[in-house]
Design a protein around this motif. Structure first.
Motif, PDB file in Angstrom:
ATOM      1  N   GLN A 289      -7.691   0.124   0.042  1.00 53.03           N
ATOM      2  CA  GLN A 289      -7.870  -1.155   0.727  1.00 53.03           C
ATOM      3  C   GLN A 289      -9.153  -1.105   1.565  1.00 53.03           C
ATOM      4  O   GLN A 289      -9.942  -2.042   1.559  1.00 53.03           O
ATOM      5  CB  GLN A 289      -6.641  -1.389   1.606  1.00 53.03           C
ATOM      6  CG  GLN A 289      -6.483  -2.799   2.069  1.00 53.03           C
ATOM      7  CD  GLN A 289      -5.118  -3.012   2.715  1.00 53.03           C
ATOM      8  OE1 GLN A 289      -4.166  -2.266   2.478  1.00 53.03           O
ATOM      9  NE2 GLN A 289      -5.018  -4.032   3.537  1.00 53.03           N
TER      10      GLN A 289
ATOM     11  N   ASP B 160      -6.132  -1.555  -4.841  1.00 54.96           N
ATOM     12  CA  ASP B 160      -5.565  -2.055  -3.584  1.00 54.96           C
ATOM     13  C   ASP B 160      -6.521  -3.052  -2.927  1.00 54.96           C
ATOM     14  O   ASP B 160      -7.512  -2.660  -2.326  1.00 54.96           O
ATOM     15  CB  ASP B 160      -5.271  -0.886  -2.632  1.00 54.96           C
ATOM     16  CG  ASP B 160      -4.335  -1.287  -1.492  1.00 54.96           C
ATOM     17  OD1 ASP B 160      -4.120  -2.504  -1.292  1.00 54.96           O
ATOM     18  OD2 ASP B 160      -3.829  -0.391  -0.797  1.00 54.96           O
ATOM     19  N   GLU B 161      -6.226  -4.324  -3.077  1.00 51.04           N
ATOM     20  CA  GLU B 161      -7.040  -5.418  -2.528  1.00 51.04           C
ATOM     21  C   GLU B 161      -8.536  -5.261  -2.810  1.00 51.04           C
ATOM     22  O   GLU B 161      -9.350  -5.204  -1.889  1.00 51.04           O
ATOM     23  CB  GLU B 161      -6.788  -5.556  -1.022  1.00 51.04           C
ATOM     24  CG  GLU B 161      -5.322  -5.851  -0.714  1.00 51.04           C
ATOM     25  CD  GLU B 161      -5.106  -6.481   0.659  1.00 51.04           C
ATOM     26  OE1 GLU B 161      -6.043  -7.115   1.163  1.00 51.04           O
ATOM     27  OE2 GLU B 161      -4.001  -6.341   1.189  1.00 51.04           O
TER      28      GLU B 161
ATOM     29  N   THR C 215       0.831  -1.213   0.000  1.00 58.26           N
ATOM     30  CA  THR C 215       0.000   0.000   0.000  1.00 58.26           C
ATOM     31  C   THR C 215       0.864   1.260   0.000  1.00 58.26           C
ATOM     32  O   THR C 215       0.526   2.261  -0.647  1.00 58.26           O
ATOM     33  CB  THR C 215      -0.952  -0.004   1.223  1.00 58.26           C
ATOM     34  OG1 THR C 215      -1.848  -1.116   1.085  1.00 58.26           O
ATOM     35  CG2 THR C 215      -1.772   1.270   1.297  1.00 58.26           C
TER      36      THR C 215
HETATM   37 MG    MG Z   1      -2.037  -2.792   2.193  1.00 61.45          MG
END
Ligand code: MG
Ligand code: ADP
Length: 256
Positions: free
Chosen positions: A84, A175-176, A42
């Protein structure tokens, strides 16, 4: 090269969050960035998008340095991301969430908005069309008047991607995106991301913890551990890489 990251470094106190990372994305590529929790993934996104400033290294987007530019400027140049932890205007409607993202790209200034000039109205109509179009691509048109915070989780994730695409990026950093989804939703999301990539000719860097997702869809993978890239290659090569398996030891079933 769409994005070229060289020697990227960021320390937080004594923590080497990102430590000499090299990463490149060619136009149209879909690259996966994986690694255990806390390995610096991240932070790489935060550095590229201008949320924090690197201590060292370079970030070139289409040959132009992004270091020191504001997040807004970087977004306007053509780099968009998702987070995220989903970031939406939870109390606004689905439609307004996408509209606001579009507005960051408006040509008219505050004066013309206040005076409601012809140009203002023309652009408003154009934006409305683009918003409707995006919502229908994302199969969210039937939910456009619903409050974003009340959507099912999978739809909130999609809305966040729609917001990122509303800024008309060429590079998309995810991000995820599958975090918290059930396997059925993950499968749909994979297809969806691949469809978006085609449709908008996107170059994508995908952080993911769920191996099934990255292994199935990424052309190349880079694996981070303790701020460094410890392996890179094709999904099948990564699956068998002993350094990678070791890095994931102690975590839940890495290669499902
Ligand atoms: Mg992360
Ligand atoms: P990942 O996304 O791979 O899980 P992160 O990039 O979030 O990892 O974090 C990498 C390391 O940097 C972690 O040890 C984390 O605690 C630390 N870190 C990240 N952001 C900050 C920050 N703003 N301040 C202090 N430490 C941070």
């Amino acid at each position: 090269m769409m994005l070229a990251i060289r020697g990227l470094t960021k320390h937080f106190g004594g923590i080497r969050a990102v430590d000499g990372v090299d990463l490149t994305l060619a136009k149209g590529e879909l690259v996966g960035l994986i690694g255990p929790n806390g390995s610096g993934k991240t932070t790489v996104f935060n550095l590229v998008t201008g949320i924090c400033r690197p201590d060292g290294g370079s970030i070139l987007f289409e040959e132009k340095s992004l270091v020191g530019l504001s997040p807004h400027r970087i977004n306007r140049l053509g780099v968009a991301r998702t987070f995220q932890n989903i970031r939406l205007f939870r109390n606004l409607t689905v439609m307004d969430n996408v509209r606001i993202a579009h507005h960051s790209h408006l040509e008219y200034g505050p004066v013309s908005a206040l005076c409601r000039t012809g140009r203002f109205y023309r652009e408003e109509i154009e934006i409305q069309e683009k918003v409707e179009n995006l919502l229908s691509i994302f199969l969210l048109q039937n939910r456009k008047y619903e409050i974003a915070g009340s959507l099912p989780y999978g739809d909130q994730r999609k809305l966040e991607i729609a917001r990122a695409l509303a800024t008309e990026p060429r590079v998309l950093l995810l991000d995820e995106p599958a975090a918290g989804m059930n396997p059925n939703e993950v499968g749909k999301l994979m297809e969806f991301i691949l469809g978006m990539r085609e449709r908008f000719r996107l170059t994508i860097l995908l952080i993911e913890h769920q191996m099934r997702l990255v292994m199935g869809m990424c052309q190349r993978l880079a694996v981070m551990d303790f701020g460094q890239v410890i392996a890179r290659g094709l999904p099948d090569e990564i699956r068998e890489n002993s350094k990678v398996i070791e890095a994931y030891l102690g975590e839940d079933v890495p290669f499902e």
